[in-house]
Write an enzyme that holds these catalytic residues in place. Structure first.
Site, PDB file in Angstrom:
ATOM      1  N   LYS A 112      69.845 -28.112 -51.667  1.00 24.64           N
ATOM      2  CA  LYS A 112      69.273 -26.783 -51.831  1.00 24.64           C
ATOM      3  C   LYS A 112      69.807 -26.047 -53.068  1.00 24.64           C
ATOM      4  O   LYS A 112      69.221 -25.064 -53.511  1.00 24.64           O
ATOM      5  CB  LYS A 112      69.524 -25.950 -50.572  1.00 24.64           C
ATOM      6  N   TYR A 120      79.958 -27.771 -45.259  1.00 27.83           N
ATOM      7  CA  TYR A 120      78.615 -28.003 -44.711  1.00 27.83           C
ATOM      8  C   TYR A 120      77.638 -28.406 -45.831  1.00 27.83           C
ATOM      9  O   TYR A 120      77.570 -27.754 -46.881  1.00 27.83           O
ATOM     10  CB  TYR A 120      78.099 -26.759 -43.978  1.00 27.83           C
ATOM     11  N   ASN A 164      72.926 -27.230 -35.207  1.00 23.45           N
ATOM     12  CA  ASN A 164      72.608 -27.669 -36.567  1.00 23.45           C
ATOM     13  C   ASN A 164      73.306 -28.998 -36.915  1.00 23.45           C
ATOM     14  O   ASN A 164      73.475 -29.323 -38.079  1.00 23.45           O
ATOM     15  CB  ASN A 164      72.991 -26.564 -37.566  1.00 23.45           C
ATOM     16  N   ALA A 165      73.731 -29.730 -35.881  1.00 18.77           N
ATOM     17  CA  ALA A 165      74.336 -31.050 -36.121  1.00 18.77           C
ATOM     18  C   ALA A 165      73.307 -31.940 -36.815  1.00 18.77           C
ATOM     19  O   ALA A 165      72.106 -31.780 -36.602  1.00 18.77           O
ATOM     20  CB  ALA A 165      74.778 -31.677 -34.803  1.00 18.77           C
ATOM     21  N   THR A 176      60.761 -32.257 -40.208  1.00 22.19           N
ATOM     22  CA  THR A 176      61.170 -33.658 -40.228  1.00 22.19           C
ATOM     23  C   THR A 176      60.356 -34.463 -39.225  1.00 22.19           C
ATOM     24  O   THR A 176      59.856 -35.542 -39.536  1.00 22.19           O
ATOM     25  CB  THR A 176      62.678 -33.790 -39.945  1.00 22.19           C
ATOM     26  N   SER A 177      60.163 -33.921 -38.023  1.00 23.49           N
ATOM     27  CA  SER A 177      59.465 -34.717 -37.016  1.00 23.49           C
ATOM     28  C   SER A 177      57.997 -34.925 -37.392  1.00 23.49           C
ATOM     29  O   SER A 177      57.417 -35.951 -37.065  1.00 23.49           O
ATOM     30  CB  SER A 177      59.606 -34.100 -35.630  1.00 23.49           C
ATOM     31  N   CYS A 213      61.698 -26.234 -37.684  1.00 25.34           N
ATOM     32  CA  CYS A 213      60.394 -25.889 -37.110  1.00 25.34           C
ATOM     33  C   CYS A 213      59.461 -27.096 -37.060  1.00 25.34           C
ATOM     34  O   CYS A 213      58.241 -26.962 -37.089  1.00 25.34           O
ATOM     35  CB  CYS A 213      59.738 -24.764 -37.899  1.00 25.34           C
ATOM     36  N   SER A 249      63.247 -24.184 -41.818  1.00 28.05           N
ATOM     37  CA  SER A 249      64.189 -25.134 -41.231  1.00 28.05           C
ATOM     38  C   SER A 249      64.072 -25.107 -39.715  1.00 28.05           C
ATOM     39  O   SER A 249      63.928 -24.049 -39.113  1.00 28.05           O
ATOM     40  CB  SER A 249      65.610 -24.760 -41.617  1.00 28.05           C
TER      41      SER A 249
HETATM   42  C1  SPV Z   1      67.350 -26.838 -44.222  1.00 27.54           C
HETATM   43  O1  SPV Z   1      68.046 -26.093 -43.517  1.00 27.54           O
HETATM   44  O2  SPV Z   1      66.243 -26.508 -44.652  1.00 27.54           O
HETATM   45  C2  SPV Z   1      67.843 -28.173 -44.555  1.00 27.54           C
HETATM   46  C3  SPV Z   1      69.244 -28.442 -44.396  1.00 27.54           C
HETATM   47  O3  SPV Z   1      67.090 -28.982 -45.021  1.00 27.54           O
HETATM   48  S1  SPV Z   1      70.159 -27.647 -45.590  1.00 27.54           S
HETATM   49  O4  SPV Z   1      70.674 -28.647 -46.479  1.00 27.54           O
HETATM   50  O5  SPV Z   1      71.217 -26.949 -44.897  1.00 27.54           O
HETATM   51  O6  SPV Z   1      69.321 -26.733 -46.327  1.00 27.54           O
HETATM   52 MN    MN Z   2      65.285 -28.005 -45.755  1.00 21.64          MN
END
Ligand code: SPV
Ligand code: MN
Length: 623
Positions: free
Chosen positions: A230, A221, A386-387, A276-277, A273, A271
């Protein structure tokens, strides 16, 4: 060590690959590669430079190994992670340190951890090809950017990183301090017949702050494996704390104001919330949707997007609310879809897209049919919550033209969002920087979502939406945020937003598209163009300004009734929030800065005073 390393590399690498490494002229890199080639013992090694030829080879490998498969959509591929490898894994993610960082941050003994991970990784690549690749976190030739090297045996990971990050082989030659770069070692480990990581019991993500290095094993993942995402963020926060800049879990976007003015905002949301949008909102310009570096230059705050692509949640993406992404997802662009449903027509499907989903297909659980149950007897959804989709930002027609500007962009405002059903108003401005950092940033609480393994829908405190990625103690991190503004002559304004307020019937009070209006309001405020109403927790919009903006931006009538419902001040709810936060800080964060308690106390006083005068729930018309 070094000449020995060079000798060893010469033995192990082909002439072409060896030349690529030697041209980088970096002893620390040579030693690192020699050490890990020895431990991981790969069957083949491939060193990737910035050429299209090399990038194409990685894509070919992803298809050849079967980690990615083609779709009926031209240039797009899909990838599945294992059914139990669908999100970040906080339970197996640890900082390797000799002394604890903070009671809320998971650490493990460094010596023991290194021993364990090296054992897990011993010969782990014996049947696979090691890919060595270089990236720049942030624009090329920019003083905010960091360089990094990633080792992985997953062509899917490497291909994803190619879309998400700026290739940095040539940049690597220009590193001034030759030991200041990030290192990532990843192996997906042994795979099952379905090509997913098999030994999940040995899934580990270990972060070594001392060496600015991260290990990740037996997982695929992205959040666990894309070193640059991250994992790098944790290293950067540590470095930032030492060097006086900020690394934040924030989008970066340009909001267009009157007379061709553009104001840049960063935004931190937990995450799933609406981060992105928001950054993708119609009419505005995205610079990035996940991670920024922020640095002072000439008394102003400058920011860059660390990435150049998006690893976005696809669940719920639909034509009406996300038209820009929707178009890209249906165009012949290079996209990796992960953990979606692949229908009998070999097209990708996901939940809540507005398109009906076939009753059967392939998904992260294998062959899937509607009603299929997991091992616990629970129905397996067609696509995972979480796709994700992975794509380059330059596919987007609303991309800002400063993405690759080595200067970065000047930050006008910072936004903190959360998922809060009953307390905070849709948009509010902090009184000043410190007030904003401690009540809005450090005051984020959010209901948990599918982006991390674990229970969903529990209200969790999440300072700056960054709690999962902090590599310094929370108190120190808040303090470094507070102190950042001391260097600034022009201080960004700070806002909170909340898209998730519900009414008594449990319905969301605002529409998904309303965020456009909140953004325009903030843009006008940063530029001192409109007035606002003072509440005990900050400044809120005046009804007339919102009415005009709703009309202008969305062509909507905005009623006084709705305004009143959305912006009423809820005293008891706010006092409860302060109680929860204060308790949290007092009990679990020993080094909470004094500024936080001072601001909370003042805030509480203002609320209690108002409550005694005007009652518990106060209409904005009475404020
Ligand atoms: C998040 O969950 O905040 C993301 C995806 O941006 S991840 O790479 O899983 O952290
Ligand atoms: Mn993130």
């Amino acid at each position: 060590m070094s000449s020995k390393s060079v000798e060893f590399l010469k033995q192990k690498l082909t002439v072409k690959n060896f030349d690529k490494i030697i041209s980088l002229d970096n002893e620390k890199l040579n030693d690192f590669l020699a050490e890990y080639i020895e431990i991981l013992n790969p069957k083949n090694i491939f060193v990737c430079d910035d050429s299209k030829e090399d990038a194409d080879l990685i894509k070919k490998m992803a298809l050849e190994t079967g980690e990615e498969k083609i779709l009926a959509l031209k240039n797009a591929t899909y990838h599945f992670d294992g059914i139990n490898d669908q999100a970040r894994d906080p339970e197996h993610t640890f900082f390797l340190t000799d002394s604890p960082i903070d009671p809320n941050i998971a650490t493990t003994d460094r010596t023991a951890g290194l021993k364990e991970i090296r054992e897990i990784m011993k010969n782990i690549m014996k049947n696979s090809t090691m890919i060595i690749r270089f990236f720049s976190l942030g624009p090329l030739n920019c003083d905010l950017s960091m360089q990094a090297v990633q080792i992985t045996d997953s062509p899917y990971v490497s291909h994803s990183e190619d879309l998400l990050y700026r290739s940095g082989y040539e940049q690597f030659k220009k590193i001034k301090n030759k030991s200041r770069f990030f290192r990532f070692v990843h192996s997906e480990g042994e795979l099952t017949e379905s090509l997913v990581s098999k030994n999940l019991d040995k899934r580990r993500i270990y972060i070594d702050l001392k060496e600015l290095m991260v290990y990740s094993a037996n997982t695929q993942y992205g959040g666990n494996t894309l070193g640059l995402k991250k994992l790098a963020m944790r290293l950067a926060i540590k470095l930032a704390s030492e060097e006086g800049w900020l690394c934040e879990h924030m989008f970066l976007m340009g909001v267009n104001g009157p007379n061709a003015r553009k104001t840049y905002f960063t935004g931190a949301f937990p995450s799933a919330c609406g981060k992105t949008s928001t950054s993708m909102v119609t009419g505005e310009n995205i610079v990035g949707d996940d991670i920024v570096y922020i640095k002072e230059r000439n008394g102003k705050a400058y920011s860059v997007n660390v990435e150049r692509g998006m690893f976005g949640i696809i669940d719920g993406v639909n034509q009406k609310d996300d038209p820009v992404i929707w178009d890209v997802l249906h165009s012949p662009k290079e996209i990796i879809f992960s953990n979606i449903l692949v229908g009998p027509d070999n097209m990708p499907y996901w939940t809540d897209s507005g398109v009906s989903i076939p009753d059967s297909g392939k998904n992260f659980s294998g062959e899937w049919k509607k009603g299929k149950l997991d091992s616990k007897g629970k129905p397996i959804p067609a696509s995972h919550k979480n796709a994700r989709f992975t794509l380059r930002l330059d596919y987007l027609k609303n991309l800002d033209n400063n993405l690759d500007n080595p200067e970065g962009v000047e930050v006008g405002g910072m936004i903190y969002g959360g998922r809060d059903a009953d307390t905070t108003v849709p948009v509010e401005e902090a009184f000043d920087w410190t007030h904003g950092i401690v009540t809005k940033g450090a005051g984020i609480e959010s209901e948990t979502t599918a982006a991390a393994l674990g229970k969903q829908g529990v209200r969790k405190f999440n300072p700056m939406s960054n709690i999962e990625f902090l590599s310094v103690s929370i108190g120190k991190y808040i303090k470094m945020n507070i102190d950042f503004a001391k260097k600034l002559v022009k201080v960004p304004k700070i806002y909170s937003v909340n898209y998730f307020m519900k009414d008594d019937a449990g319905q969301f009070m605002s529409d998904k598209v309303d965020k456009s209006v909140w953004l325009k309001w903030m843009e006008l405020r940063v530029n001192n163009e409109i007035e606002a109403i003072k509440t005990p927790t900050g400044f809120i919009p005046k009804y007339d300004d919102l009415r005009k903006l709703f009309k202008q931006v969305l062509g909507k009538e905005y009623s006084k009734e709705l305004y009143e419902k959305q912006f009423s001040f809820r005293c008891t709810k706010w006092i409860e929030k302060l109680d929860r936060l204060e308790k949290q800080y007092k009990e679990t964060i020993p080094d909470t800065p004094k500024e936080l308690y001072d601001e909370y106390e003042k805030q509480r006083k203002r609320i209690v005073e108002l409550q005694s005068k005007k009652g518990d729930i106060i209409s904005p018309f009475e404020l």
